[in-house]
Structure formats: C-alpha cells, structure tokens
Scaffold this active site. Structure first.
Site, mmCIF file in Angstrom:
data_model
loop_
_atom_site.group_PDB
_atom_site.id
_atom_site.type_symbol
_atom_site.label_atom_id
_atom_site.label_comp_id
_atom_site.label_asym_id
_atom_site.label_seq_id
_atom_site.Cartn_x
_atom_site.Cartn_y
_atom_site.Cartn_z
ATOM 1 N N ASP A 1 2.502 1.050 4.061
ATOM 2 C CA ASP A 1 1.862 -0.518 3.522
ATOM 3 C C ASP A 1 0.638 0.211 2.262
ATOM 4 O O ASP A 1 0.642 1.959 2.372
ATOM 5 C CB ASP A 1 0.571 0.076 5.374
ATOM 6 C CG ASP A 1 -0.396 -0.424 4.481
ATOM 7 O OD1 ASP A 1 -0.446 -1.801 5.242
ATOM 8 O OD2 ASP A 1 -2.387 0.014 5.195
ATOM 9 N N ASP B 1 -2.930 -0.915 0.930
ATOM 10 C CA ASP B 1 -4.197 -0.411 0.967
ATOM 11 C C ASP B 1 -5.016 0.662 2.330
ATOM 12 O O ASP B 1 -4.436 0.443 3.867
ATOM 13 C CB ASP B 1 -5.036 -1.928 1.904
ATOM 14 C CG ASP B 1 -4.910 -2.935 0.719
ATOM 15 O OD1 ASP B 1 -4.337 -2.817 -0.212
ATOM 16 O OD2 ASP B 1 -5.567 -4.002 1.352
ATOM 17 N N ASP C 1 -2.057 3.715 7.832
ATOM 18 C CA ASP C 1 -3.574 4.268 7.846
ATOM 19 C C ASP C 1 -3.997 3.417 9.745
ATOM 20 O O ASP C 1 -4.513 3.337 9.986
ATOM 21 C CB ASP C 1 -4.389 4.213 7.208
ATOM 22 C CG ASP C 1 -4.783 2.004 6.629
ATOM 23 O OD1 ASP C 1 -6.112 2.179 7.098
ATOM 24 O OD2 ASP C 1 -3.813 2.120 6.431
#
Length: 292
Positions: free
Chosen positions: A19, A21, A191
C-alpha cells in the site's frame, strides 16, 4: 486459527505488495499535492469546502453509502480537468512534496525484497498520477492504482477502476496470474483494515503503522506488526530505477485518479477507526521484520 490465506505452491516466484499512503509515505499522497492544485487554479475554496470538507463527517454512514456519496463528489469536482496540466504540476513538485514523506524503513524493506529476488508492487487507492511517479522514484516493478476515464485529454469524472478494498485484492490476484507470482510465498504491507482483502490474499501479510482494527486483527492472527517513525529531515537514497520523471511520463500514466486520492483517499482515511486523526503518531516496541 485460519485467516484464509493461500497455500504455498513451490516453483513460482514471489512478490511484495505495498500500500502507498501511510505505509510507504507518511500521509495521503494526493492530499500532499492539494496546495499545488489550488495554487494552479484547479481547485477553489468553494469547491474544497463543498466537495471535500462536507464529506468529512460521514463516519456515521454505512461504508457503502459513504463511498457512493464520495464518488459522486469526485464526478462533480474533477470533470474537465486537463490531464497534461495535472501531470505537469505533479512532475514539477514531486521531489519537494514526496521526498520528505517517505519512511526510511519502507525504503529499506523495498530494497530488501528486491535483493531477495521478489518483484515489488505498489497497490494504492490513490490516483495513478501519484502512484506511478512515486513508484518510479522507489524503483518498484509494477503499480496498480485508481484510474479515471479520460476523453480528449480531460478527465470525465467517471471512475474507471477504484483500487480499494476487495478491488485491491483483485488487482493482486490479476498481477499474480499475469506474472506468475506464488501468492502464498508473497508479502503484503498495509496500514488499514480496508486492505484486509489484499493482506489475506498473500501468505505473508504485515501490518504497517496499523489502525486500531488492523492492529487487533494482526495480533489475533499473529501477523508481524511494524511501526515506522518519520525522520526529520527525511533521508533519501536515490535508486537505479531508471530515467528521470517528466511531466509527459506522469500525464501518460495508464488511467487517472487524481480526485480519487484527493477526496476518497482523504475522507475515507482521514481518521482512524478509533477516532484519532490519521496523522496521530504511534509508538510500539514490536519487532521489525526483514524479508529472508
């Protein structure tokens, strides 16, 4: 206890899916460019207030309703934007905007996976305009990101592919089929609990700077948990990724998703599931894992 991860099949190569961001960089990639879009006249104060800030308080809505409402905001906000202009702004500001945001630990992980012979892939809900040049900076092998329809050099405002939730997992499985990856031997890093489909699509999921729900899930299933620390000033080690990025390279990225990051990426992830602001620092003494 099984979490549905795939079983290993010997003989195939593996990949590491990241991922973007808050996993590789410290904040929303699209949000980081908003001041430059504003300065260039692509966004105005009224549009920001009506189409973005007006959606921040949608947390009480069902997730599906929230996503659909935000998609409608994107359609009205970015319709008619010039693709070349967006590409020029991103290319001209990329180094200054993105370089300070890259986690040194994420950069190390990417390098380690490459040295271990694994392909490195960015899979992001942010737009391809951001993910492609950032991926080039980092020397990744493939990128999947949100794409929007382009007609006559302008964004139509329609989302062609929204790389979010289950669609991220579909993108990962598609890449595995295309490039022969053994997903059971592959890694994924994120996250957010919204990336659970991607994380469970591989044999080695890792929670990075996890939100409350993902941390709880990772602890329950014994997944590694990494907590990266932003450095100030952030260090950069230039990779041998290839030629310098130009405005044409950015503008020519497959598809488009500039507002998918600005609105959806910001509003959907601007707060943690436990209510904390997204940029609230976390500290955790858990171990740091490195690929074999």
């Amino acid at each position: 206890m099984s979490d549905g991860r795939p079983h290993h099949t010997p003989g195939s190569r593996a990949a590491a899916f990241f991922d973007l961001d808050k996993t590789v960089i410290t904040r929303s990639s699209a949000l980081a460019f908003v001041p430059h879009f504003y300065s260039a006249g692509l966004l105005n104060r009224r549009t920001l207030v009506r189409s973005v800030y007006g959606n921040v308080g949608l947390g009480i809505e069902h997730e599906q309703s929230r996503v659909e409402r935000l998609r409608r905001s994107i359609t009205s906000m970015c319709r008619g934007w010039d693709v070349d202009e967006v590409g020029r702004i991103v290319a001209e500001t990329l180094q200054d905007v993105v370089t300070p945001l890259i986690y040194a630990e994420a950069e190390d992980l990417i390098a380690n996976h490459r040295h271990a012979g694994r392909d490195v892939v960015l899979v992001s809900a942010s737009g391809m305009e951001f993910a492609a040049p950032i991926g080039a900076m980092l020397g990744v092998d493939h990128i999947r990101a949100t794409e929007m329809t382009i007609a006559d050099g302008h964004y139509t405002g329609e989302i062609e592919f929204y790389c979010y939730g289950e669609r991220k997992a579909e993108a990962v499985r598609g890449l595995a089929a295309e490039h022969g990856y053994d997903l059971a031997a592959s890694f994924a890093f994120s996250d957010s609990i919204t990336d659970l489909p991607m994380l469970t699509a591989v044999g080695h999921p890792v929670a990075v700077n996890p939100d409350h729900r993902l941390r709880r899930h990772a602890e329950e299933y014994g997944w590694p948990i990494l907590d990266f620390t932003p450095t100030a000033p952030q260090r950069r080690r230039h990779t041998d990724a290839g030629p310098a990025i130009t405005a044409a390279t950015v503008a020519g990225a497959v598809g488009a998703g500039v507002l998918a990051g600005c609105a959806l990426g910001w509003c959907l992830r601007s707060r943690q599931p436990d209510g904390r602001p997204a940029d609230t620092p976390r500290t955790d003494p858990q171990n740091r894992c490195a690929p074999a």
